[in-house]
Structures are given as structure tokens and as C-alpha cells.
Design a protein around this motif. Structure first.
Motif, PDB file in Angstrom:
ATOM      1  N   VAL B 182      10.691 -25.053   5.097  1.00 56.71           N
ATOM      2  CA  VAL B 182      11.887 -25.254   6.018  1.00 56.71           C
ATOM      3  C   VAL B 182      13.201 -25.387   4.878  1.00 56.71           C
ATOM      4  CG1 VAL B 182      13.811 -26.462   7.274  1.00 56.71           C
ATOM      5  CG2 VAL B 182      11.202 -25.781   8.172  1.00 56.71           C
ATOM      6  N   LEU B 183      13.051 -26.363   3.797  1.00 48.33           N
ATOM      7  CA  LEU B 183      13.976 -26.756   3.018  1.00 48.33           C
ATOM      8  C   LEU B 183      14.176 -25.302   1.758  1.00 48.33           C
ATOM      9  CD1 LEU B 183      13.121 -30.381   1.775  1.00 48.33           C
ATOM     10  CD2 LEU B 183      14.850 -29.379   3.046  1.00 48.33           C
ATOM     11  N   ALA B 184      13.115 -24.692   1.660  1.00 51.28           N
ATOM     12  CA  ALA B 184      13.179 -23.655   0.601  1.00 51.28           C
ATOM     13  C   ALA B 184      14.214 -22.608   1.215  1.00 51.28           C
ATOM     14  CB  ALA B 184      11.758 -22.979   0.543  1.00 51.28           C
ATOM     15  N   ARG B 185      14.343 -22.530   2.742  1.00 50.97           N
ATOM     16  CA  ARG B 185      15.081 -21.639   3.150  1.00 50.97           C
ATOM     17  C   ARG B 185      16.608 -21.754   2.896  1.00 50.97           C
ATOM     18  NH1 ARG B 185      13.111 -18.661   7.285  1.00 50.97           N
ATOM     19  NH2 ARG B 185      15.261 -17.431   7.244  1.00 50.97           N
ATOM     20  N   PHE B 186      16.822 -23.145   2.388  1.00 49.25           N
ATOM     21  CA  PHE B 186      18.279 -23.345   2.227  1.00 49.25           C
ATOM     22  C   PHE B 186      18.618 -23.316   0.619  1.00 49.25           C
ATOM     23  CE2 PHE B 186      17.400 -25.500   6.228  1.00 49.25           C
ATOM     24  CZ  PHE B 186      18.326 -25.054   6.697  1.00 49.25           C
ATOM     25  N   ALA B 187      17.678 -22.675  -0.058  1.00 45.04           N
ATOM     26  CA  ALA B 187      17.841 -22.622  -1.524  1.00 45.04           C
ATOM     27  C   ALA B 187      19.062 -21.645  -1.727  1.00 45.04           C
ATOM     28  CB  ALA B 187      16.766 -22.003  -2.129  1.00 45.04           C
ATOM     29  N   ALA B 189      20.785 -20.255   1.039  1.00 46.13           N
ATOM     30  CA  ALA B 189      21.536 -20.248   2.240  1.00 46.13           C
ATOM     31  C   ALA B 189      22.168 -21.548   2.701  1.00 46.13           C
ATOM     32  CB  ALA B 189      20.977 -19.474   3.513  1.00 46.13           C
ATOM     33  N   GLU B 190      23.463 -21.414   2.951  1.00 47.53           N
ATOM     34  CA  GLU B 190      24.275 -22.664   3.434  1.00 47.53           C
ATOM     35  C   GLU B 190      23.875 -22.977   4.842  1.00 47.53           C
ATOM     36  OE1 GLU B 190      28.603 -23.172   3.274  1.00 47.53           O
ATOM     37  OE2 GLU B 190      28.432 -22.394   1.252  1.00 47.53           O
ATOM     38  N   ALA B 191      23.695 -21.924   5.749  1.00 45.84           N
ATOM     39  CA  ALA B 191      23.381 -22.310   7.044  1.00 45.84           C
ATOM     40  C   ALA B 191      22.222 -21.380   7.342  1.00 45.84           C
ATOM     41  CB  ALA B 191      24.516 -22.157   7.941  1.00 45.84           C
ATOM     42  N   VAL B 192      21.220 -21.777   8.091  1.00 40.90           N
ATOM     43  CA  VAL B 192      20.111 -21.084   8.701  1.00 40.90           C
ATOM     44  C   VAL B 192      20.152 -21.199  10.086  1.00 40.90           C
ATOM     45  CG1 VAL B 192      17.667 -20.564   8.893  1.00 40.90           C
ATOM     46  CG2 VAL B 192      18.855 -21.231   6.608  1.00 40.90           C
ATOM     47  N   LEU B 238      22.474 -28.139   5.578  1.00 37.11           N
ATOM     48  CA  LEU B 238      22.212 -29.487   4.816  1.00 37.11           C
ATOM     49  C   LEU B 238      22.945 -30.352   5.039  1.00 37.11           C
ATOM     50  CD1 LEU B 238      21.097 -28.185   1.371  1.00 37.11           C
ATOM     51  CD2 LEU B 238      19.623 -29.039   3.216  1.00 37.11           C
ATOM     52  N   ALA B 239      22.325 -31.617   5.291  1.00 40.37           N
ATOM     53  CA  ALA B 239      23.334 -32.768   5.440  1.00 40.37           C
ATOM     54  C   ALA B 239      23.386 -33.359   4.028  1.00 40.37           C
ATOM     55  CB  ALA B 239      22.905 -33.600   6.466  1.00 40.37           C
ATOM     56  N   ALA B 244      17.404 -29.935  -3.773  1.00 38.22           N
ATOM     57  CA  ALA B 244      16.709 -30.578  -4.734  1.00 38.22           C
ATOM     58  C   ALA B 244      16.886 -32.361  -3.935  1.00 38.22           C
ATOM     59  CB  ALA B 244      17.036 -30.379  -5.814  1.00 38.22           C
ATOM     60  N   GLU B 245      18.038 -32.466  -4.041  1.00 38.73           N
ATOM     61  CA  GLU B 245      18.338 -33.706  -3.250  1.00 38.73           C
ATOM     62  C   GLU B 245      17.536 -33.926  -2.125  1.00 38.73           C
ATOM     63  OE1 GLU B 245      22.614 -34.740  -2.840  1.00 38.73           O
ATOM     64  OE2 GLU B 245      22.026 -36.491  -1.661  1.00 38.73           O
TER      65      GLU B 245
END
Lengths: 235, 270
Positions: B182-187, B189-192, B238-239, B244-245
Motif C-alpha cells: 500500500v505504501l509503495a503506491r504512494f511513491a 502518487a499524492e492520492a490514491v 499520506l498523513a 520513507a517517513e
């Protein structure tokens, strides 16, 4: 006005777009809205219409919606403009149902008495638990609730902060759409609930046992306000 | 779940419905039920039931017992000066009947409305796109509730493909792996969008692992779920500043490295 620049850059061919929009002749507005509602299919909220029309003011759009609604009825057309689920939608008139049904060859959705009674209870008391529904109807609600969940007429809105953390149920947007309700406040008021305000749906009046006739909201006012919020349903 | 036993008395939906029918037939008021008459008729109706199934008819029998109890209390002498309505043994039943009658009337009204796809018809809706990215958030944006997420999950499970005819060794996926995916999807993209997290060919197990991962990430405040409009698409963002964070935070909290119990900040309810 960031939105306007965004639109302009997205459609570079719309030269003089702003000027034209500012001058959408009000006479054309009803027909324009008719196109938008036809294209959308689903109910479209007032703010969405105002945004798409990009120019006319909210009250002008409201007036045009009213004019369109009246012209459909006055001219005996094959469509009606209705306020439903916080928006406006084009629907066929009730009287044409037999022909439309024959064309579509689909069995109409079944709404049994247990389903309707359970929906009525959930609609007024939401968020409410299964036990509360059973207490009112005096019969088990398990099966009928799962049917209503499958039909998307009710949804789980959370859990009650009580022993066993029972699930809480509420009605859905589909519920409003299926029964042609502008919002939950369009349901007739149960005297016991002591609600102060009611809008629309004079045909739903059941003047017995604590149900009192609703006042009519005839102005083309904004239906997608807080009235659509089930009481106590915060996100 | 076993198939519920539904006792089909000719037309009645339950003991309260039957009682209201008897009250109407006798042309009496709910507020002043001739309890002896109604009790006799109620019991007579029950006996007409061809196959009284004790299991399913329990609700009817409970009511029968209540009626007989009220009838017996009515026979007792009433103390002179006590005239409170609550002292009427019928009071509670009366309240219950009135309340049920109110909702039953509303139900009748609902059934008589112009019902979509039965009496009136509309075009199948076109999907109105979500607001453009970068557009100022509409005031209606709110945090998606657990109910909203469950609704969205229901939608994803509904569109899952039927299981293949021959069994293929299934890839097991842990929630930890799902978190990483799931996190990889935000590499980039800002929003999914919620539904986009689930590949069409995903198995039920993958969908559920992904959903649980999502709930966990929201709970840990690594992701936010928001809805532009009620029943609209749920957008995940992402919040925290970077993926990475986010990954670091998940590990810091020890949930996936096996060091349970370091996150005692008391916000498990989100």
C-alpha cells in the motif's frame, strides 16, 4: 477563482469563455440544465450545477430549475424533474411505468412489508441497533436487515458504545433515491420525535397516530444541505 | 447462519401486527383495549395455525403470555386513589402498539411512493468524476468513517472475479506485506483512490489483507481517508511527508517488526 483558470487551461479552445459564460442568456438556462441532468443520469447537486454552468448565480439556476420542472408538467412531457437525494434528477412520470417496464423487461424490485417497516424504523431512529428495531416490530430483524444491506438501502454506520458494541444501522443515499426523497427531513414527522421542521412530500401524509402533515417546500431551494445528514451520523 | 424460520400467519408480520388487526376488527381504541376479548381472539388465531412451530412462533407465544398476564392483573381490585395511567396494566403494551403502528403507517406510505425502477425510471448514472486534484477542497470533505470504508470494501468484493475452475497454489500475503504494498503506491502518487488499491485479479485474501493494512495505516495516522461528498469516492493521502517517513513510522511503532506494545498513545480508536 483558481477554478476558473484551471478550466480555461484545460479547454484552450474556449476563447472568450468567461465572457460567454457570464452572458449565458437566462432564457437558455433551463435547456442547458436539461442537458446536464440528462448527461449525468444520477441526481446532481445544486453546487455541482452552478460549478458546471460557470456563470449564472445560484438563485438564477434555482429559478431555471423551477421553470424546467413546471414546463415538464405543463406540457405533459415524458420526463419529470425531481429533487432527490440532495440533487436534481430527470425521471419518467409514474403514469408511464407500465410501458417502460415492458420495454426493460425487468422485474420491479420487491419491497416486502418487513423491509418497509424496518426501513421506516431505521430511517427515523438512525443510527439504531438491531435490538431497537426488533423491540419496535416485535419480531426478529436479522434476515430482513441483511436483505436491506445487500440492496444497499441501509448501511452500517458504526458501533454503539454499549455492552457488546452492537452495530448501528442507517439509511443510504440509495434509500433516498429509491423512494424519491430529497433528504431525510422529507419523511413525515413522527409526533413523538418532536421534530420542528419538515419539507416536501405532501403525498406521504399519513394523518394518524402521531404523523402530521408536512409543510411544503415549493421554492427551488437548495436541497443538498445538512438536511441530508442522518442525525448523529458524524464521520 | 441458519435459515430463519418465518412463521407465516396468513397476513401478519408479527404479534404486534396481529394485535393491531384484532383491535381494528373489534373497532376498539388502542388506548382502551378490551383485554379479555382480544386475548381470547389472539389465542384462537394462534390455534388456527396449522403447524405451530415452537421455535419460530416464540414471538407470538411471548405476546400470548403477556396478554394472559395483563388479563389476570386486570381482574385484581384497583386501589381507590391510584389513577395514574402508568398503573394500567395495559399501559406498556399500549405504548408498544402505538409506536409500532406509527412506523407501520410510515412503511405503508413508503411503499406507496413512486419507487425507482418500479414506478419511475431514470438513466443509469454516469460517474461524475471526483474534484480535480489541486482544486480547493469542497467544504463537504470529511474524514471517511469506518462505515464508509466497509461500504467501499463491499463494492470491491462484489466486483471480484469468480474463483477459477482449477485450483492454483495461492499466494499468501501477510498484513505486513500488504502494508508495504500500500505504501509503495504512494511513491509516485499524492492520492490514491480506495478502489484503485485493489487489483481486479486480486484474491479475496489479498483484498482483505490490503483492507486490514489500510485500517492499520489509518489508525497509525500514516494515511488519511477522505471523502469529497457523502457516498463519493474515498481518497487516500499520506498523513506524513514521505513514503520513507511513513515506512519508518510503521516500524517505529513496532507493529510489524514484532515488537508489539510500543504505541501506548491511546489512539487505537481511530
Amino acid at each position: 477563482m483558481e477554478t476558473e483558470t484551471a478550466i480555461d487551461s484545460e479547454y484552450p479552445n474556449s476563447n472568450g469563455h468567461d465572457q460567454a459564460a457570464a452572458q449565458v442568456e437566462l432564457g437558455r438556462l433551463p435547456a442547458l440544465i436539461e442537458s446536464l441532468l440528462f448527461a449525468a443520469g444520477a441526481p446532481v447537486g445544486m453546487s455541482r450545477l452552478v460549478e458546471a454552468l460557470d456563470g449564472p448565480e445560484r438563485r438564477e439556476v434555482a429559478a431555471a430549475l423551477k421553470a424546467l420542472t413546471e414546463s415538464y408538467e405543463r406540457d405533459g412531457r415524458g420526463l419529470r424533474l425531481v429533487q432527490v437525494a440532495g440533487g436534481y434528477q430527470l425521471r419518467t412520470p409514474h403514469e408511464h411505468a407500465p410501458w417502460v417496464r415492458r420495454l426493460l423487461r425487468e422485474r420491479p424490485p420487491r419491497l416486502s412489508r418487513p423491509m418497509l417497516e424496518t426501513l421506516a424504523i431505521v430511517a427515523y431512529r438512525q443510527p439504531c441497533t438491531r435490538a431497537e428495531i426488533e423491540a419496535v416490530r416485535g419480531v426478529e430483524a436479522d434476515a430482513v436487515l441483511s436483505t436491506l444491506l445487500d440492496r444497499r438501502l441501509v448501511r452500517i454506520v458504526g458501533r454503539k458504545d454499549a455492552p457488546g458494541r452492537p452495530l448501528l444501522y442507517g439509511t443510504t443515499r440509495e434509500f433516498l433515491e429509491v423512494f424519491g426523497l430529497p433528504d431525510l427531513s422529507a419523511l413525515p414527522t413522527l409526533r413523538e420525535l418532536g421534530e420542528a421542521e419538515i419539507l416536501g412530500s405532501p403525498e406521504l401524509v399519513v394523518d394518524a397516530a402521531g404523523v402530521r402533515p408536512p409543510a411544503v417546500n415549493d421554492e427551488g431551494t437548495e436541497p443538498d444541505g445538512t438536511g441530508a445528514e442522518p442525525p448523529g451520523d458524524t464521520g | 447462519m441458519t435459515v430463519p424460520c418465518t412463521v407465516r400467519l396468513p397476513i401478519f408480520e408479527g404479534p404486534l401486527d396481529l394485535l393491531l388487526h384484532l383491535i381494528k376488527r373489534n373497532e376498539v381504541q388502542v388506548s382502551d383495549i378490551p383485554i379479555a376479548t382480544i386475548t381470547d381472539q389472539y389465542l384462537a388465531t394462534l390455534e388456527e395455525l396449522p403447524e405451530l412451530n415452537l421455535d419460530g412462533a416464540g414471538e407470538y407465544l411471548v405476546m400470548a403470555a403477556t396478554l394472559v398476564y395483563i388479563k389476570s392483573r386486570m381482574l385484581l381490585p384497583v386501589p381507590e386513589e391510584e389513577d395514574e395511567p402508568e398503573d394500567d396494566p395495559r399501559h406498556e403494551l399500549m405504548q408498544q402498539l402505538l409506536e409500532y403502528q406509527r412506523y407501520r403507517d410510515v412503511a405503508v406510505g413508503l411503499g406507496e411512493r413512486a419507487v425507482l425502477d418500479r414506478d419511475v425510471f431514470a438513466r443509469d448514472p454516469e460517474r461524475l468524476g471526483p474534484p480535480r486534484p489541486g482544486e480547493p477542497a469542497e467544504p463537504a470533505v470529511r474524514d471517511a468513517s469506518l462505515g464508509d470504508l466497509l461500504d467501499a470494501l463491499r463494492g470491491v468484493l462484489r466486483r471480484l472475479r469468480p474463483p477459477p475452475v482449477h485450483e492454483v497454489p495461492r499466494e499468501e500475503i501477510s498484513i505486513g506485506q500488504a502494508v508495504e504494498r500500500v505504501l509503495a503506491r504512494f511513491a509516485d502518487a499524492e492520492a490514491v483512490e480506495f478502489a484503485a488499491l485493489f487489483a481486479p485479479e486480486a484474491t479475496r485474501a489479498e483484498v482483505i489483507a490490503t483492507f486490514l493494512a489500510l485500517l492499520e495505516l489509518i489508525r497509525l495516522r500514516v494515511l488519511r481517508a477522505q471523502q469529497a461528498e457523502r457516498f463519493g469516492a474515498i481518497m487516500l493521502t499520506l498523513a506524513v511527508a514521505t513514503v520513507a517517513e511513513a515506512a519508518g513510522r510503521v516500524h517505529d511503532l513496532g507493529r510489524w517488526s514484532g515488537e508489539e506494545g510500543q504505541h501506548g498513545d491511546g489512539d487505537r480508536d481511530r
